[in-house]
Design a protein around this motif. Structure first.
Motif, PDB file in Angstrom:
ATOM      1  N   PRO A  43     -15.950 -10.683  -6.620  1.00 56.91           N
ATOM      2  CA  PRO A  43     -14.488  -9.927  -6.994  1.00 56.91           C
ATOM      3  C   PRO A  43     -14.237  -9.658  -8.443  1.00 56.91           C
ATOM      4  N   HIS A  44     -13.355  -8.518  -8.470  1.00 59.96           N
ATOM      5  CA  HIS A  44     -12.810  -8.390  -9.774  1.00 59.96           C
ATOM      6  C   HIS A  44     -11.962  -9.451 -10.304  1.00 59.96           C
ATOM      7  N   SER A  73     -13.014   0.673  -2.520  1.00 64.61           N
ATOM      8  CA  SER A  73     -14.386   1.153  -2.259  1.00 64.61           C
ATOM      9  C   SER A  73     -14.726   0.155  -1.122  1.00 64.61           C
ATOM     10  N   ALA A  74     -16.047   0.353  -0.591  1.00 64.67           N
ATOM     11  CA  ALA A  74     -16.493  -0.635   0.259  1.00 64.67           C
ATOM     12  C   ALA A  74     -16.557  -2.019  -0.123  1.00 64.67           C
ATOM     13  N   ARG A  75     -16.593  -2.129  -1.138  1.00 61.16           N
ATOM     14  CA  ARG A  75     -16.514  -3.517  -1.619  1.00 61.16           C
ATOM     15  C   ARG A  75     -15.290  -4.370  -1.677  1.00 61.16           C
ATOM     16  N   GLY A  76     -14.330  -3.511  -1.811  1.00 56.60           N
ATOM     17  CA  GLY A  76     -12.802  -4.011  -1.631  1.00 56.60           C
ATOM     18  C   GLY A  76     -11.764  -3.201  -2.052  1.00 56.60           C
ATOM     19  N   PRO A  77     -10.634  -3.658  -1.781  1.00 53.71           N
ATOM     20  CA  PRO A  77      -9.537  -2.817  -2.255  1.00 53.71           C
ATOM     21  C   PRO A  77      -9.161  -2.562  -3.860  1.00 53.71           C
ATOM     22  N   ALA A  78      -8.395  -1.492  -4.154  1.00 51.82           N
ATOM     23  CA  ALA A  78      -8.211  -1.433  -5.506  1.00 51.82           C
ATOM     24  C   ALA A  78      -7.341  -2.346  -6.078  1.00 51.82           C
ATOM     25  N   CYS A  79      -7.498  -2.777  -7.385  1.00 55.58           N
ATOM     26  CA  CYS A  79      -6.773  -3.953  -8.038  1.00 55.58           C
ATOM     27  C   CYS A  79      -5.248  -3.542  -8.122  1.00 55.58           C
ATOM     28  N   ALA A  80      -5.061  -2.324  -8.473  1.00 52.21           N
ATOM     29  CA  ALA A  80      -3.691  -1.713  -8.711  1.00 52.21           C
ATOM     30  C   ALA A  80      -3.067  -1.819  -7.627  1.00 52.21           C
TER      31      ALA A  80
END
Lengths: 340, 340
Positions: A43-44, A73-80
């Motif tokens: 994760p970010h 992205s396919a790897r997860g939603p945008a952090c913003a």
């Protein structure tokens, strides 16, 4: 932000293809969440810190060393979007994201959600911490560090090649820490053939941080650039099966090829003199790590071969000392390439 | 005592055959007299300070960086007797005098005159300030400083020999100050023939502090060791009359001959690589002045030639860093030979 930068360093050398971001969430004077980009990039940092903090995010201040990403992205939603939904009162950011998919849009989304945003806090420090990722985004190549371990008179070995040991335990441990912080370690053909280097990280607890090994060689027709050659070592350089065992090397045939190295933010050049010279002559060195032992060697092997310098004036103004410290009885100096 | 040590430095490079002593007399919190060994060795520091202070000496404290001399000479009375007659209340001394003619007898005379004597104050600093004179008394040879001005990779010139400039103005000015502090400057035959060096002190107000010039050469049969040869320069090395004009050189044929150099406390070795190596191989270097510019040269001339090192372990433990400072963008490091 200093705390966020410090934990962001944990991702150095492991977060590719993503930047090694750090994130700290503070509510009423207490740290309620911390995160850093995990190995492989997910994760970010922000997602990790938000999950830790849970409902405590509301009304808090979130510190991030880089602008939160604005692209799904396919790897997860945008952090913003994650942050906007969690509703901190304020977000403090060191660097804005140069990635074309975000570049200001992360900050826009936060402000649109009514969150106060402060930018540019400790930007220089963050730029240094994420120099590898920034270099790849902005210049299409890794951030290159050249490591040299020399005597006071600039020698790296006796005339017979013996170099054990010039620097002491503390300096060598620091050099291994630098290995753990990079994504790839490169040596030239001479060092590769002579030293049979392992280039692993020999520090307790960091053994698994050993980096990719990259060989610069245009002379071995059996080693195809770009591919790895565990089995070719015996054939090409007559390493014994014992020496070659388990070794995977990526081969490049010229210094310019580092631009195409996939997923490599930070590249460490470890030897030898001709390889160092090739990178310097091509102006591809961004940082110089100079470990110096308080000894004189006299006649011996020089640290750097021919870099094509014909005018002393042209050598000046290129290197700026950014850090110096004692490591046992050795001194470390860190120089950065001055870029106009 | 710090003040006495500081003014004692004024005599460095000029006080031979005597030590560069400093003396300060303090009465009721005021400095009433200061002195330092004058050029050529007389008057002594104490005599100068006593004369300045006059009747104010009575009841004062006299600080001297070296035990006052106890021997009369044709050049003046013993300082211990002068001080005893002037009757300070107390005498504070940094170093006792190793000269067989004094060695404790100066202190005895002061105590016999009812003066309180305190010894050993700032002894290490005084030992460093008068290292040249102490070396000559105790080892029969000058204190030898090797000066090197190098790039980060230990080069002193490009392959074609050009070395202007590696270091900047501030470092070069400091090197000229070091010239002013020594009694003799030595270069080897290669530097002598190639560079036609003047070795003078080019600092405003210190031009008259230029030292004796000494040439290390066993290859010029026309240059007789020990003598000076203003007129032989043209003949032996084909210097033009313009180049040779006014030049007086003392010639020695081997490094061991520095022991016999008359009136030389501090000797500075300025070049080149083979000369540096000769002194290092003979373990005749006491101090290393390393001026380093933040540049890389790569292929070029090394700072030090073959010193006969065959085992890296033997190179360790010899040099201790005693001072480091920035001089413009260059760094000066001062190392002392560790003596057991």
């Amino acid at each position: 932000m200093a705390s966020a930068l410090a934990i962001g360093e944990r991702g150095r050398g492991r977060s590719t293809p993503n930047p090694n971001v750090g994130c700290v969430i503070v509510r009423e004077g207490c740290v309620v969440g911390r995160g850093w980009t995990q190995p492989g990039g997910r994760p970010h940092a922000e997602a990790m810190a938000l999950e830790q903090a849970g409902a405590e995010v509301r009304g808090s201040t979130l510190y991030a060393t880089l602008e939160p990403c604005a692209h799904d992205s396919a790897r997860g939603p945008a952090c913003a979007d994650l942050i906007a939904a969690a509703k901190p009162a304020r977000v403090v950011i060191a660097l804005s994201d140069p990635d074309v998919r975000t570049r200001g849009r992360g900050i826009e989304r936060l402000r649109a959600a009514g969150i106060e945003v402060l930018e540019g806090v400790c930007a220089a420090e963050a730029g240094r911490s994420m120099a590898g990722w920034l270099s790849r985004i902005e210049r299409g190549r890794p951030y290159v560090t050249l490591k040299l371990a020399t005597s006071l008179d600039g020698r790296i070995a006796l005339p017979d090649g013996s170099s054990r040991w010039i620097t002491g335990d503390a300096a060598r441990a620091h050099a291994h820490l630098e290995r753990a912080r990079c994504d790839g370690i490169l040596v030239g053909r001479g060092t590769w053939e002579t030293d049979v280097p392992k280039l692993d990280v020999r520090l307790p607890g960091l053994e698994d941080r050993s980096s990719r090994r990259i060989l610069l060689s245009s002379r071995h027709p059996g080693l195809v650039p770009g591919s790895t050659h565990p089995e070719a070592l015996e054939r090409e350089v007559r390493w014994t099966p014992e020496q070659a065992r388990g070794d995977v090397w990526e081969v490049i045939s010229g210094v310019e090829a580092i631009a195409a190295l996939p997923d490599c933010n930070d590249l460490l050049i470890e030897g030898g003199a001709q390889t160092a010279a090739s990178f310097l002559a091509a102006d591809l060195v961004d940082r110089l790590l100079l470990y110096r032992a308080p000894i004189l060697i006299g006649d011996g092997k020089a640290a750097i071969g021919d870099i094509g310098l014909t005018d002393l004036a042209a050598a000046h103004g290129r290197w700026t000392l950014i850090d110096t410290r004692m490591l046992g009885s050795d001194r470390l100096e860190v120089y950065e390439r001055a870029r106009s």
